[in-house]
Design a protein around this motif. Structure first.
Motif, PDB file in Angstrom:
ATOM      1  N   ALA A 170       0.788  -1.160  -0.095  1.00  0.00           N
ATOM      2  CA  ALA A 170      -0.072  -0.046   0.019  1.00  0.00           C
ATOM      3  C   ALA A 170       0.885   1.179  -0.054  1.00  0.00           C
ATOM      4  O   ALA A 170       1.891   1.215   0.102  1.00  0.00           O
ATOM      5  N   GLY A 171       0.240   2.467  -0.109  1.00  0.00           N
ATOM      6  CA  GLY A 171       0.873   3.557   0.105  1.00  0.00           C
ATOM      7  C   GLY A 171       1.278   4.074  -1.486  1.00  0.00           C
ATOM      8  O   GLY A 171       0.860   3.611  -2.414  1.00  0.00           O
ATOM      9  N   ALA A 172       2.168   5.279  -1.429  1.00  0.00           N
ATOM     10  CA  ALA A 172       2.589   5.919  -2.793  1.00  0.00           C
ATOM     11  C   ALA A 172       3.954   6.311  -2.736  1.00  0.00           C
ATOM     12  O   ALA A 172       4.421   6.863  -1.418  1.00  0.00           O
ATOM     13  N   LEU A 173       4.439   6.332  -3.648  1.00  0.00           N
ATOM     14  CA  LEU A 173       6.055   6.867  -3.598  1.00  0.00           C
ATOM     15  C   LEU A 173       6.085   8.184  -3.879  1.00  0.00           C
ATOM     16  O   LEU A 173       5.642   8.715  -5.095  1.00  0.00           O
ATOM     17  N   VAL A 174       6.710   9.050  -3.354  1.00  0.00           N
ATOM     18  CA  VAL A 174       6.990  10.617  -3.559  1.00  0.00           C
ATOM     19  C   VAL A 174       8.338  10.698  -4.309  1.00  0.00           C
ATOM     20  O   VAL A 174       9.337  10.375  -3.575  1.00  0.00           O
ATOM     21  N   GLY A 228       7.207   1.888  -1.524  1.00  0.00           N
ATOM     22  CA  GLY A 228       8.349   2.384  -1.459  1.00  0.00           C
ATOM     23  C   GLY A 228       9.582   1.564  -0.880  1.00  0.00           C
ATOM     24  O   GLY A 228      10.725   0.997  -1.230  1.00  0.00           O
ATOM     25  N   ASP A 229       9.380   0.798   0.209  1.00  0.00           N
ATOM     26  CA  ASP A 229      10.059  -0.200   1.134  1.00  0.00           C
ATOM     27  C   ASP A 229      10.032  -1.369   0.343  1.00  0.00           C
ATOM     28  O   ASP A 229      11.253  -1.800   0.076  1.00  0.00           O
ATOM     29  N   LYS A 306       8.908   2.990   6.464  1.00  0.00           N
ATOM     30  CA  LYS A 306       7.547   3.418   6.898  1.00  0.00           C
ATOM     31  C   LYS A 306       6.724   2.304   7.367  1.00  0.00           C
ATOM     32  O   LYS A 306       6.300   1.463   6.510  1.00  0.00           O
ATOM     33  N   THR A 307       6.586   2.056   8.753  1.00  0.00           N
ATOM     34  CA  THR A 307       5.697   0.989   9.184  1.00  0.00           C
ATOM     35  C   THR A 307       4.375   1.238   9.884  1.00  0.00           C
ATOM     36  O   THR A 307       3.607   0.549  10.187  1.00  0.00           O
ATOM     37  N   ILE A 312       1.121   4.986   5.829  1.00  0.00           N
ATOM     38  CA  ILE A 312       1.004   4.190   4.786  1.00  0.00           C
ATOM     39  C   ILE A 312      -0.331   4.719   4.058  1.00  0.00           C
ATOM     40  O   ILE A 312      -0.436   5.244   2.637  1.00  0.00           O
ATOM     41  N   VAL A 313      -1.335   4.894   4.982  1.00  0.00           N
ATOM     42  CA  VAL A 313      -2.581   5.416   4.283  1.00  0.00           C
ATOM     43  C   VAL A 313      -2.559   6.836   3.960  1.00  0.00           C
ATOM     44  O   VAL A 313      -3.104   7.057   2.805  1.00  0.00           O
TER      45      VAL A 313
END
Length: 324
Positions: A170-174, A228-229, A306-307, A312-313
């Motif tokens: 999940a999440g997004a990469l900046v 990203g991780d 990022k845990t 993440i949300v």
């Protein structure tokens, strides 16, 4: 290094392709765009629209590829139970065609996008790589079959291969230029992006499939890892690949969150109400999947940055709003 990224217009594949381009590699993305978007292919990569079954048209001996990152395939566990033939064709037969093309072209390094669904309903949590593999859905079975084929290929043909068994991504990469790469599936089947659609008013309510699992609140528990991780782990895996070896690593945060905990995190991050409807269980959904990533951390030097579920949300919500 010249690398082929299959499924590189997809969520995880596009993030890894971008990191490879930024690291100075020559990147070719192969994707049939049946469920992905060509806009996700990073600038600087060469794009070829083709099925994974036709990988040999790109992976020629003359092309000079050094390695393959293999993401192409179908990912919906629910769909795999109602239309198993699609998943066997795309995931297993397609991957066998890729392995044959690599063998013919003399490409000896592979990083494969596998899944925690290979384990099924685990008897111990957190899951290590030594856990019994007994998938409860067709999706997991197709991926396990590919893992086994890769192990055979490594033994017989000196392939240097790593399978990464993801938990929930999940999440997004900046990116440094301020743009973002995030989750954009069609159709969307994952909990967090669907919950964000509800929060944004694009869906009426969120269906939670089952509230009678043997978990504290009765809903399924999953381990969420930031994209990203996860992407960084792929580059580390390529560096760790050794001829004649097939290494397997679990990738997750080591912390499980129930569906209802995800709902509460989305409500907190977005500030929006999130109507929930309890729906019947979906066939093939394990009650709990939580990773032990100790082996990846020890052997790859990988540590997730990022845990926190809310972080993440929050990244996923920022990406989602950027497209509104």
């Amino acid at each position: 290094m010249k690398v082929l990224v299959t499924g590189g217009a997809g969520y995880v594949g596009s993030v890894v392709a971008r990191l490879l381009v930024d690291a100075g590699h020559e990147v070719v993305v192969l994707d049939d765009l049946s469920r992905n978007d060509a806009t996700q292919v990073p600038a600087g990569a060469v794009f070829v629209q083709a099925r994974i079954q036709d990988a040999a048209s790109v992976l020629t001996p003359e092309a000079g590829f050094d390695a393959v990152f293999h993401f192409a395939g179908l990912i919906s566990a629910g769909e795999s139970m109602s239309h198993p033939e699609l998943h066997w064709e795309a995931n297993t037969i397609g991957s066998l065609a890729l392995l044959a093309a690599m063998r013919a072209a003399g490409v000896k390094r592979l990083v494969f996008s596998s899944t925690a669904a290979t384990y099924g309903n685990p008897s111990e949590i957190p899951l290590t790589e030594n856990a019994i593999t007994k998938p409860v859905n067709t999706y997991g079975a197709t991926k396990l079959a590919v893992d086994m084929a890769i192990a055979s290929e490594a033994h017989a043909h000196e392939l240097a291969a790593v399978s990464l068994r993801y938990f929930n991504v999940a999440g997004a990469l900046v990116l440094p230029d301020g743009t973002m790469i995030g989750e954009r599936h069609d159709p969307e089947t994952h909990l967090i992006p669907i919950a964000l659609e509800v929060a944004a008013g694009r869906r009426e309510k969120l269906a939670v499939f089952g509230d009678d699992y043997p978990t504290p609140d009765g809903t399924c528990i999953r381990d969420y890892i930031h994209v990203g991780d996860l992407a960084q782990a792929h580059l580390l895996a390529l560096a760790a690949a050794r001829p004649g070896e097939h290494r397997v690593y679990n990738l997750g945060n080591g912390t499980g969150f129930s569906c209802m905990q995800v709902v509460e995190a989305v409500r907190e991050v977005t500030g929006h109400a999130l109507p929930v409807e309890i729906a019947p269980r979906r066939p093939g959904d394990p009650a709990e999947l939580v990773a032990s990533s100790a082996k990846a951390q020890a052997e790859l030097g990988w540590t997730p940055a990022k845990t926190d579920l809310r972080d993440i949300v929050a990244d996923a919500w920022t990406f989602y709003r950027s497209g509104l």
